[in-house]
Scaffold this motif. Structure first.
Motif, PDB file in Angstrom:
ATOM      1  N   SER A  14       3.989  -0.229   2.292  1.00  0.00           N
ATOM      2  CA  SER A  14       3.003   0.559   3.023  1.00  0.00           C
ATOM      3  C   SER A  14       2.981   1.957   2.429  1.00  0.00           C
ATOM      4  CB  SER A  14       3.346   0.616   4.522  1.00  0.00           C
ATOM      5  OG  SER A  14       4.600   1.229   4.710  1.00  0.00           O
ATOM      6  N   ILE A  15       1.826   2.587   2.466  1.00  0.00           N
ATOM      7  CA  ILE A  15       1.684   3.924   1.896  1.00  0.00           C
ATOM      8  C   ILE A  15       2.126   4.948   2.935  1.00  0.00           C
ATOM      9  CG2 ILE A  15       0.046   5.589   0.937  1.00  0.00           C
ATOM     10  CD1 ILE A  15      -1.641   3.179   0.004  1.00  0.00           C
ATOM     11  N   ALA A  69       7.719   9.324  -1.687  1.00  0.00           N
ATOM     12  CA  ALA A  69       6.489   8.527  -1.772  1.00  0.00           C
ATOM     13  C   ALA A  69       6.093   8.261  -3.217  1.00  0.00           C
ATOM     14  CB  ALA A  69       5.358   9.248  -1.042  1.00  0.00           C
ATOM     15  N   VAL A  81       6.310   4.476  -4.249  1.00  0.00           N
ATOM     16  CA  VAL A  81       5.003   3.836  -4.048  1.00  0.00           C
ATOM     17  C   VAL A  81       3.951   4.343  -5.037  1.00  0.00           C
ATOM     18  CG1 VAL A  81       3.172   3.374  -2.362  1.00  0.00           C
ATOM     19  CG2 VAL A  81       5.542   3.552  -1.597  1.00  0.00           C
ATOM     20  N   PHE A 138       1.730   6.514  -4.208  1.00  0.00           N
ATOM     21  CA  PHE A 138       0.626   6.975  -3.365  1.00  0.00           C
ATOM     22  C   PHE A 138       1.186   7.598  -2.092  1.00  0.00           C
ATOM     23  CE2 PHE A 138      -1.809   4.179  -6.012  1.00  0.00           C
ATOM     24  CZ  PHE A 138      -3.138   4.548  -5.886  1.00  0.00           C
ATOM     25  N   VAL A 139       0.424   8.515  -1.494  1.00  0.00           N
ATOM     26  CA  VAL A 139       0.781   9.070  -0.188  1.00  0.00           C
ATOM     27  C   VAL A 139      -0.502   9.498   0.519  1.00  0.00           C
ATOM     28  CG1 VAL A 139       1.052  11.482  -0.961  1.00  0.00           C
ATOM     29  CG2 VAL A 139       2.368  10.655   0.995  1.00  0.00           C
ATOM     30  N   ASN A 190       1.434  -3.199  -5.834  1.00  0.00           N
ATOM     31  CA  ASN A 190       2.804  -2.877  -5.437  1.00  0.00           C
ATOM     32  C   ASN A 190       3.785  -3.208  -6.558  1.00  0.00           C
ATOM     33  OD1 ASN A 190       3.252  -5.653  -5.337  1.00  0.00           O
ATOM     34  ND2 ASN A 190       3.155  -5.770  -3.101  1.00  0.00           N
ATOM     35  N   ALA A 230      -5.446  -0.782   0.831  1.00  0.00           N
ATOM     36  CA  ALA A 230      -5.072   0.533   1.342  1.00  0.00           C
ATOM     37  C   ALA A 230      -5.983   0.849   2.525  1.00  0.00           C
ATOM     38  CB  ALA A 230      -5.232   1.595   0.267  1.00  0.00           C
ATOM     39  N   LEU A 268      -5.883  10.434   0.400  1.00  0.00           N
ATOM     40  CA  LEU A 268      -4.983   9.585  -0.363  1.00  0.00           C
ATOM     41  C   LEU A 268      -4.698  10.280  -1.695  1.00  0.00           C
ATOM     42  CD1 LEU A 268      -3.479   6.891  -0.361  1.00  0.00           C
ATOM     43  CD2 LEU A 268      -5.515   5.829  -1.355  1.00  0.00           C
ATOM     44  N   ASN A 289      -2.452  10.218  -5.330  1.00  0.00           N
ATOM     45  CA  ASN A 289      -1.640   9.360  -6.194  1.00  0.00           C
ATOM     46  C   ASN A 289      -1.260  10.057  -7.488  1.00  0.00           C
ATOM     47  OD1 ASN A 289      -4.668   8.442  -6.680  1.00  0.00           O
ATOM     48  ND2 ASN A 289      -3.574   7.966  -8.571  1.00  0.00           N
ATOM     49  N   HIS A 348      -4.903   0.418  -9.456  1.00  0.00           N
ATOM     50  CA  HIS A 348      -5.665   0.184  -8.230  1.00  0.00           C
ATOM     51  C   HIS A 348      -7.063  -0.282  -8.610  1.00  0.00           C
ATOM     52  CE1 HIS A 348      -5.568   4.438  -9.410  1.00  0.00           C
ATOM     53  NE2 HIS A 348      -6.816   4.531  -9.006  1.00  0.00           N
TER      54      HIS A 348
END
Length: 311
Positions: free
Chosen positions: A2-3, A33, A37, A39-40, A218, A226, A234, A236, A254
């Motif tokens: 999960s972001i 993050a 990941v 992304f945040v 992922n 997302a 968002l 990244n 993405h």
């Protein structure tokens, strides 16, 4: 996967006084993050939803015009900034192995006073609305970059010094207004998407979405959807930042799929692609030489040539 969602209120555009403790806390959250990941979601950034809506509204008025009215503003028509301007449907292939993407966009890479802007009729505020938004995205991006440097235990200004010329013709930072028109999935070419799988090219990207549709890859190679969180941005990591940090921070692929059969909805987004200044030399900050040195401008030209290869 999960972001993560991070509250950026302590260092938002409306905050002038931020404590070292608040910056330290933010830097830990962003580093976690971006290392895990890529992304945040940032909430309470200081960029209001009303401003985002204004940019999307006037952008949509431009996109809904006949192509012959958009043609004078086409990308490659601006000598001092060749990436500036309108990009027509299926012109881009962000995944070069797929057919052209089913989207169009307007790139703003230069705020040079001689740049020609759409201005007729309902587009009379196009320049002012986009320029103001560009400046707010720039200011927020510099704050994020400062927090990122702190999280990596670097000089807090190390990234800022390499992004001092954003908005000029010697920096590739681009505000892209993206429009995804309705799609008849049965008439799409085999393998065609609204936006092919890709990673971004520069330092970081800020993305403002009107609806869901984005998928993020992922760690196991699976694409997951997302969410679109109202009021959240968002953010990244992009490829040059991954090189810069010797893979400590990760740039993640993405894409945007076609809508489900029978779904005739449009999609809009605004992406602020942050790039170092053209002459900035990007080397691995840990001295590892994991990636060879490259200037930001040369790297961007190389990546764009792949995106716009003749079909």
């Amino acid at each position: 996967m999960s972001i993560p969602v991070v509250d950026f209120g302590a260092y938002s555009l409306t905050e002038k006084d931020v404590t070292d403790e608040q910056l330290h806390s933010l830097s830990k959250e962003l580093k976690s993050a971006f290392t895990e990941v890529g992304f945040v979601f940032l909430k309470n950034s200081g960029i209001l939803r009303e401003e985002v809506d204004r940019v999307m509204d006037i952008s949509k008025k431009f996109f809904l015009q006949p192509d012959e009215l958009k043609q004078p503003f086409s990308r490659k028509c601006f000598a001092n900034s060749p990436n500036h301007g309108w990009v027509s449907m299926e012109t881009e292939r962000l995944n070069p192995s797929r057919p052209g993407d089913l989207k169009e966009s307007f790139n703003i890479t230069s705020l040079h006073p001689d740049i020609k802007w759409p201005s007729s009729g309902a587009l009379s505020g196009f320049q002012e609305i986009h320029t103001s938004f560009f400046q707010h995205c720039k200011e927020l991006s510099l704050r994020v970059l400062r927090v990122m440097a702190l999280g990596l235990a670097l000089d807090p200004d190390v990234f800022l010094r390499a992004h001092s010329l954003i908005g000029t013709d010697v920096n590739g930072t681009t505000l892209r207004s993206l429009y995804y028109p309705p799609v008849n999935c049965e008439k799409a070419k085999e393998g065609q998407l609204r936006c092919g799988e890709h990673s971004d090219y520069g330092s970081i990207t800020l993305l403002f979405q009107s609806s869901e549709g984005l998928q993020v890859c992922n760690r196991s190679g699976e694409f997951i959807s997302a969410p679109a969180i109202p009021g959240a941005i968002l953010v990244n990591i992009a490829d040059l930042m991954q090189r810069w940090t010797s893979d400590q921070l990760i740039s993640v692929r993405h894409r945007v799929l076609l809508p489900p059969v029978g779904d005739s909805s449009t999609r809009q987004s605004l992406a602020f692609f942050v790039h170092p200044d053209d002459e900035a030399l990007i080397t691995c900050f840990d001295g590892s030489n994991k990636y060879p040195p490259v200037t930001s401008g040369a790297y961007l030209v190389e990546r764009l040539s792949e995106t716009y290869v003749k079909m």
